[in-house]
Design a protein around this motif. Structure first.
Motif, PDB file in Angstrom:
ATOM      1  N   ALA A  17       0.837  -1.205   0.000  1.00 31.08           N
ATOM      2  CA  ALA A  17       0.000   0.000   0.000  1.00 31.08           C
ATOM      3  C   ALA A  17       0.870   1.252   0.000  1.00 31.08           C
ATOM      4  N   TRP A  18       1.935   1.232   0.771  1.00 35.36           N
ATOM      5  CA  TRP A  18       2.857   2.369   0.830  1.00 35.36           C
ATOM      6  C   TRP A  18       3.479   2.603  -0.547  1.00 35.36           C
ATOM      7  N   CYS A  19       3.898   1.525  -1.203  1.00 39.61           N
ATOM      8  CA  CYS A  19       4.497   1.635  -2.542  1.00 39.61           C
ATOM      9  C   CYS A  19       3.491   2.148  -3.564  1.00 39.61           C
ATOM     10  N   LEU A  20       2.245   1.717  -3.472  1.00 38.29           N
ATOM     11  CA  LEU A  20       1.224   2.198  -4.398  1.00 38.29           C
ATOM     12  C   LEU A  20       0.975   3.688  -4.212  1.00 38.29           C
ATOM     13  N   TYR A  21       1.009   4.165  -2.967  1.00 37.22           N
ATOM     14  CA  TYR A  21       0.854   5.604  -2.766  1.00 37.22           C
ATOM     15  C   TYR A  21       2.038   6.349  -3.364  1.00 37.22           C
ATOM     16  N   ARG A 104      -5.104   7.790   8.444  1.00 37.06           N
ATOM     17  CA  ARG A 104      -6.206   8.736   8.258  1.00 37.06           C
ATOM     18  C   ARG A 104      -5.664  10.105   7.845  1.00 37.06           C
ATOM     19  N   LEU A 105      -4.607  10.555   8.498  1.00 34.10           N
ATOM     20  CA  LEU A 105      -3.986  11.831   8.175  1.00 34.10           C
ATOM     21  C   LEU A 105      -3.456  11.822   6.734  1.00 34.10           C
ATOM     22  N   LEU A 106      -2.827  10.729   6.346  1.00 34.86           N
ATOM     23  CA  LEU A 106      -2.354  10.592   4.962  1.00 34.86           C
ATOM     24  C   LEU A 106      -3.537  10.669   4.001  1.00 34.86           C
ATOM     25  N   GLY A 107      -4.624   9.994   4.336  1.00 34.25           N
ATOM     26  CA  GLY A 107      -5.812  10.015   3.489  1.00 34.25           C
ATOM     27  C   GLY A 107      -6.407  11.402   3.348  1.00 34.25           C
ATOM     28  N   VAL A 108      -6.413  12.163   4.426  1.00 29.87           N
ATOM     29  CA  VAL A 108      -6.950  13.530   4.381  1.00 29.87           C
ATOM     30  C   VAL A 108      -6.120  14.388   3.426  1.00 29.87           C
ATOM     31  N   LEU A 140       0.817  21.997  -1.261  1.00 31.07           N
ATOM     32  CA  LEU A 140       0.857  21.870   0.197  1.00 31.07           C
ATOM     33  C   LEU A 140       0.304  20.518   0.640  1.00 31.07           C
ATOM     34  N   ALA A 141      -0.771  20.077   0.017  1.00 29.52           N
ATOM     35  CA  ALA A 141      -1.339  18.769   0.350  1.00 29.52           C
ATOM     36  C   ALA A 141      -0.370  17.655  -0.009  1.00 29.52           C
ATOM     37  N   LEU A 142       0.299  17.777  -1.145  1.00 32.58           N
ATOM     38  CA  LEU A 142       1.311  16.789  -1.525  1.00 32.58           C
ATOM     39  C   LEU A 142       2.418  16.749  -0.480  1.00 32.58           C
ATOM     40  N   VAL A 148       3.680  12.589   6.124  1.00 26.82           N
ATOM     41  CA  VAL A 148       3.007  11.504   6.832  1.00 26.82           C
ATOM     42  C   VAL A 148       3.405  10.153   6.246  1.00 26.82           C
ATOM     43  N   TYR A 149       3.508  10.092   4.949  1.00 28.56           N
ATOM     44  CA  TYR A 149       3.914   8.871   4.245  1.00 28.56           C
ATOM     45  C   TYR A 149       5.303   8.435   4.719  1.00 28.56           C
ATOM     46  N   ASP A 150       6.201   9.377   4.912  1.00 31.27           N
ATOM     47  CA  ASP A 150       7.526   9.035   5.445  1.00 31.27           C
ATOM     48  C   ASP A 150       7.442   8.600   6.905  1.00 31.27           C
TER      49      ASP A 150
END
Length: 163
Positions: A17-21, A104-108, A140-142, A148-150
């Motif tokens: 999932a992390w790799c797909l993001y 959840r934070l990553l999703g937001v 900014l969202a990116l 968060v992804y890191d």
């Protein structure tokens, strides 16, 4: 903290999932954020300034009282987003490390960025200010999602994989 990744299948699923993001956010960066939207926003800004094909403009663009050349709008927007990110993202990193809901934070952040990028469809004619706003929000969202992804890496990688 993400749920315990105690079994290899759970950890492998989270890593996929992390790799797909990673793959998905790269699509925005390599296409919209760098190649496509810059020239498009410049053309919209030139239309708003009444520029002819020979580069002569009949009007001036202003943002918060600051005069902008139409060809500089994209670059000023990216610079502003970058400077704002330099202040905001370290704080967000600390929040992400302390919160228990990183996914959840990553999703937001991903959702906000996706909405901003999709809304770029509506930038046309002379709506360069809409383009500037959407570009800043998307960048900014990116940045927020990448922080968060890191932060998620510590939860899905074993100590041997963290080098």
């Amino acid at each position: 903290m993400l749920p315990a990744m105690s079994t290899p299948p759970d950890r492998a699923r989270a890593q996929r999932a992390w790799c797909l993001y990673d793959w998905a956010n790269s699509a925005y960066v390599t296409t919209t954020g760098t190649v496509l939207f810059g020239p498009y926003l410049t053309n919209v800004a030139k239309a708003a300034a009444g520029c002819s094909s020979d580069g002569v403009c009949t009007e001036r663009l202003h943002l918060l009282g600051i005069p902008l050349a139409p060809g500089s709008v994209f670059f000023y927007s990216v610079t502003f987003a970058t400077l704002f990110s330099a202040v905001l993202l370290p704080i967000l990193g600390a929040v992400a490390d302390r919160r228990g809901d990183k996914r959840r934070l990553l999703g937001v952040f991903a959702l906000i960025g996706a909405i901003a990028a999709a809304a770029m469809f509506f930038v046309s004619g002379t709506s360069w200010l809409l383009g500037v706003g959407l570009l800043v929000v998307a960048n900014l969202a990116l940045g927020g999602s990448l922080v968060v992804y890191d932060a998620i890496l510590i939860d899905i990688a074993t100590p041997d994989d963290r080098d």
